[in-house]
Scaffold this active site. Structure first.
Site: not given
Ligand code: GLU
Length: 428
Positions: A221-222, A219, A107
């Site tokens: 958002g997307n 929320g 992350k």
């Molecule tokens: N940010 C998204 C998650 O928390 C997607 C991560 C990704 O596609 O690598 O799962």
């Protein structure tokens, strides 16, 4: 984002340790998997539009890459912390493992507020982020993606910077890119749709018909938007939506007894999910306090915002009518709240299973980039539905078989898979 006394990293470790005890995980695997394996903390100097240079703090943290290249988004948030990114990197490992895709967990985060930055400033920030970690990321070692407040345009700037530095085309270095630039059809919808694919399976286990249910969502958002869209398309009624108002610096809940028109609500939100209150009122919405989403008399609660929303303090406001909680967000429930959810007899679809649709589609995006051949949206969504449904079935089955809480069942599967990989590689 540490809220009150809750630190997401401590929560992620508590969840992990509980299940590690349950499955008698050996000491070395436990030590390896209870913390990130690599961390990069760095600063990004960015020339702002007024000519001043502002220095942003940023992170890229790899939890584990035994099952494949690390994978996970980059969050843009003014309250980002190293511990939040650590927790999220752990959850990514379990997420990729539970849906059984050949990727590890990582992350990233930048302490910033893109809502107050020009496009040029955001572009320079994205390029600076990649310049700092270009040697450490790549299609075969660590693949970033969008997350809270980062989007396809940010990913494209990042890919471009990586390609300028490396001198080649590497669309597999990052996912969540725009269509036509290595992005996959269905990626925008994937996380929210995945939430509803798992909800649909959960409803079947409870003998409930989606078309006869109501939901309240935190929320817009997307993730929340596409979850709400698919849920309403399938006949469900979203009666409440809560979202952050960046002007007022507080959240509001938008309520409509006979169901919100999600398409219309989406038309009156900005790109960060803030809903225009006047236009919402004109659509017949009641505007309530931000935390009212949690106390609605609905069948389903879908938290799709940030961590630490369901706590022993807030769970008392959850109505007895609630039968299912689908965690669209990462870490919305604190570990000390799980006992209350169990006591209330609520069926939980835990976060790293519920919201795995995004990373699963990211994996499909990588596969398509590697082949340089792109699938239709129907193909992508069908494959996504199959993956999510299979993962759900495996978790539900072991939960029933061993009498486990759904979160623990998901952890048992994920930890066992990763533990096996680190063992087979001879790391422990
Ligand atoms: N940010 C998204 C998650 O928390 C997607 C991560 C990704 O596609 O690598 O799962």
């Amino acid at each position: 984002m540490t809220q009150g006394e809750y630190n997401p990293y401590v929560s992620a470790q508590t969840q992990f340790n509980n299940v590690a005890d349950m499955i008698n995980l050996n000491q070395s695997a436990r030590e390896l998997l209870s913390q990130p394996s690599r961390e990069i903390h760095f600063t990004i100097p960015v020339r702002m539009d007024d000519g001043e240079t502002k220095v942003f703090k940023a992170f890229r943290i790899i939890h584990n890459d035994a099952r494949g290249p690390a994978k996970g988004g980059i969050r843009f948030h003014p309250h980002e912390t190293a511990d939040t990114v650590r927790a999220l990197s752990m959850w990514m490992t379990w997420k990729c493992a539970v849906v059984d895709i050949p990727l590890g967990g990582g992350k990233g985060g930048i302490i910033c507020d893109p809502r107050n930055m020009s496009d040029g400033e955001q572009e320079r920030l994205c390029r600076g982020y990649i310049r700092a970690i270009a040697r450490n990321i790549g299609p075969v070692n660590d693949v970033p993606a969008p997350d809270v407040m980062s989007n396809a345009q940010h990913m494209l700037w990042m890919m471009d910077e990586y390609e300028v530095i490396t001198g080649g085309h590497y669309p597999g270095v990052i996912t969540g890119k725009p269509l036509g630039m290595g992005g996959s059809l269905g990626r925008t919808e994937a996380t929210g749709y995945g939430v509803i694919y798992t909800l649909n399976e959960a409803l079947k286990t409870q003998n409930m018909d989606i078309a006869a249910t109501t939901a309240s969502i935190q929320g817009f958002g997307n993730v929340a938007e596409y979850a709400a869209r698919l849920y309403s398309q399938l006949g469900g009624k979203v009666v409440a939506l809560s979202t952050w108002d960046n002007q007022d610096k507080k959240a509001y809940t938008f309520y409509k007894n006979n169901g919100l028109d999600i398409e219309k609500m989406a038309q009156i939100k900005d790109k960060f999910g803030t809903i225009d209150k006047q236009k919402a009122a004109a659509l017949g919405c009641e505007i309530l306090d931000g935390d009212k989403w949690i106390s609605q008399e609905v069948d389903i609660l879908i938290p799709c915002a940030l961590e630490n929303q369901l706590t022993p303090e807030t769970i008392v406001n959850v109505s007895d009518s609630v039968k299912i909680i689908c965690e669209g967000a990462n870490g919305p429930t604190t570990p000390d709240c799980d006992a209350f959810i169990k006591d209330k007899g609520i069926y939980l679809v835990p976060d790293f299973l519920c919201n795995a649709g995004g990373v699963t589609c990211s994996y499909f995006e990588q596969v398509q980039c590697n082949m340089n051949y792109f699938w239709t949206k129907e193909d992508v969504l069908e494959k996504l539905n199959i993956k999510m449904t299979q993962a759900f079935a495996a978790v539900h089955e072991i939960a029933v078989e061993k009498g486990l809480y759904m979160r623990d069942a998901a952890y048992v599967i994920a930890i066992n898979r990763v533990a096996q990989a680190v063992k087979q590689r001879g790391w422990v």
